[in-house]
Design an enzyme around this catalytic site. Structure first.
Site, PDB file in Angstrom:
ATOM      1  N   ASP A 165      45.182  32.210 -26.028  1.00 60.00           N
ATOM      2  CA  ASP A 165      45.732  32.874 -27.126  1.00 60.00           C
ATOM      3  C   ASP A 165      45.530  32.620 -28.622  1.00 60.00           C
ATOM      4  O   ASP A 165      45.982  31.830 -28.991  1.00 60.00           O
ATOM      5  CB  ASP A 165      47.550  32.694 -26.983  1.00 60.00           C
ATOM      6  CG  ASP A 165      48.242  33.623 -27.923  1.00 60.00           C
ATOM      7  OD1 ASP A 165      47.661  34.690 -28.459  1.00 60.00           O
ATOM      8  OD2 ASP A 165      49.341  33.584 -28.091  1.00 60.00           O
ATOM      9  N   ASP A 197      53.059  27.020 -26.017  1.00 57.76           N
ATOM     10  CA  ASP A 197      51.899  27.642 -26.861  1.00 57.76           C
ATOM     11  C   ASP A 197      51.753  26.234 -27.891  1.00 57.76           C
ATOM     12  O   ASP A 197      52.595  25.982 -28.559  1.00 57.76           O
ATOM     13  CB  ASP A 197      52.195  28.960 -27.563  1.00 57.76           C
ATOM     14  CG  ASP A 197      51.184  29.328 -28.535  1.00 57.76           C
ATOM     15  OD1 ASP A 197      50.724  28.570 -29.433  1.00 57.76           O
ATOM     16  OD2 ASP A 197      50.829  30.663 -28.262  1.00 57.76           O
ATOM     17  N   LYS A 234      59.160  29.548 -30.434  1.00 63.15           N
ATOM     18  CA  LYS A 234      58.175  29.545 -31.469  1.00 63.15           C
ATOM     19  C   LYS A 234      59.032  28.895 -32.763  1.00 63.15           C
ATOM     20  O   LYS A 234      60.537  28.768 -32.681  1.00 63.15           O
ATOM     21  CB  LYS A 234      57.785  30.757 -32.100  1.00 63.15           C
ATOM     22  CG  LYS A 234      56.908  30.824 -33.172  1.00 63.15           C
ATOM     23  CD  LYS A 234      56.051  32.184 -33.321  1.00 63.15           C
ATOM     24  CE  LYS A 234      55.104  32.446 -34.324  1.00 63.15           C
ATOM     25  NZ  LYS A 234      54.275  33.354 -34.498  1.00 63.15           N
TER      26      LYS A 234
END
Length: 416
Positions: A324, A257, A226
């Site tokens: 997600d 992601d 992240k």
């Protein structure tokens, strides 16, 4: 000739077999996240999301119990398309008589047996799993596996090890692998005095997690990076470079992601880079608005590009696709269904591209024709092929929202 017949001929002119695309799409699994239904709260006593996790909105009808969440998921899955899996966080343990006695580092398969029963009853393809390293008193100073206190690190190591064994149980019960994705919120709000040492601690903690015996043919482990999070704006321990190198040297997967990078970075470009070196790539599909804000997935250009890279590289069996996002400002069931259907629509869009012909144009430096064809393809009747896909597989049509509207009136509003 009916609309699908006309569409089939139009795509055939570009060398695309729409029947083959429909058949292929029906077999691509998408892992659907449980946490959209209850605003990422779970059932092990957290009460609210914390540790860099934030859900906004207060739409009526949030699931408050395992029974309510399963009821909502059952409706949502019935309105989705394609092959489906369930993605659980460990905070969704159903503790029963162990409530208040067993902490996350001691969770066992029996605490998730009701989820297996549920997944089998509605015919899901498998269950994926995540350690929940947030919304807990043992998240100290915003840190877990990289904390300087060994007792804190050991707690989260034990938790992640317990998750590996639970995932093995899922794989045995469901007859399909279980992806275990490790994400931790570790970072600092302001400029750090030491960037390296926390990363060395995180590396060693992950090594200890993976040191236990587990069946690697059944449990697929991934790590997720992240850029930053709420309260950790200046420094993230598990950044992209750390996890890319960790995964490559430990023989596990790296999860991408598409909300976890700078706004000018695109995951569609990262997927083929990883496919050059990894046998498997894990993917979380979300929609960031200015930052990692986890908005409901829409049928936008980047989603289409992500799916093109999966399909054109023959990676539908290599890229493990999961959703997600969480939005508490709208009907949560609708959010689930919209996002999952858009993922399937983008995959169909990718399956209906003449990838071999376009690749040859690129290799031959025939860029003019390549651009012309790519632009012409945008106007073909993808919607007619989508409707045929729904019809052949007996999926709900575009009128599915009416069922959600009725459910909201009869069930969700009663939860207020």
């Amino acid at each position: 000739m009916d609309r699908y017949g006309q569409a089939k001929e139009m795509f055939a002119a570009y060398g695309v077999d729409t029947d083959a695309a429909i058949e292929k799409l029906a077999g691509i699994p998408i892992s659907v996240h449980c946490w959209q239904g209850d605003d990422v709260i779970g059932f092990d006593g957290a009460g609210a999301a914390s540790g860099g996790i934030q859900t906004t909105g207060n739409y009526p009808g949030r699931a408050r119990t395992p029974e309510e969440l399963m009821e909502d998921l059952k409706l949502a899955f019935s309105l989705m398309t394609g092959k489906k899996r369930l993605n659980l966080h460990s905070s969704y343990a159903i503790l029963g008589k162990d409530a208040g006695k067993v902490d996350r580092d001691a969770y066992r398969p029996e605490h998730f047996a009701p989820w297996v029963k549920f997944a089998k009853e509605i015919g899901l393809d498998g269950i994926d799993f995540n350690p929940t390293c947030y919304s807990h008193a043992m998240v100290k100073d915003g840190l877990t596996l990289s904390h300087p206190d060994e007792n804190v690190r050991k707690f989260w190591i034990r938790h992640c090890q317990a998750c590996l064994k639970i995932a093995e149980y899922f794989a045995d019960e469901m007859g399909s692998y279980s992806l275990v994705n490790i994400w931790v919120p570790d970072g600092l709000k302001d400029v750090p005095a030491d960037r390296l040492t926390p990363r060395l601690r995180l590396r060693d903690s992950l090594d200890e997690i993976l040191s236990i015996a587990y069946d690697k043919t059944k449990v697929r482990v991934a790590v997720e990076s992240k850029v930053f999070g709420i309260g950790v704006e200046s420094y993230t321990v598990g950044n992209n470079e750390f996890y890319q190198n960790y995964a490559a040297t430990r023989g596990i997967s790296c999860l991408l992601d598409n909300g976890h990078y700078h706004p000018t970075e695109v995951v569609s470009d990262k997927i083929p880079s990883l496919l050059a070196f990894y046998d498997q790539v894990a993917l979380h599909v979300t929609r960031g608005v200015r930052w990692d804000s986890d908005h409901v997935v829409l049928l936008e250009d980047e989603l289409k590009e992500i799916c093109k890279e999966i399909v054109r590289n023959g990676a539908t069996d290599k890229v493990m696709i999961g959703l997600d996002y969480f939005d508490a400002s709208i009907n949560r069931i609708s959010a689930w269904v919209v996002g999952e259907r858009n993922m399937d629509k983008a995959l169909l869009f990718a399956l209906l591209q003449p990838h071999d012909a376009l690749r040859k144009m690129q290799d031959d430096a025939n860029f003019t024709e390549q651009m012309v064809v790519q632009e012409e393809l945008k106007m073909l009747p993808y919607g007619d092929v989508w409707e045929e896909y729904l019809r052949r597989n007996h999926f709900a049509g575009s009128d599915w929202f009416e069922l959600v509207r009725v459910y909201e009136k009869k069930v969700l509003k009663e939860r207020m």
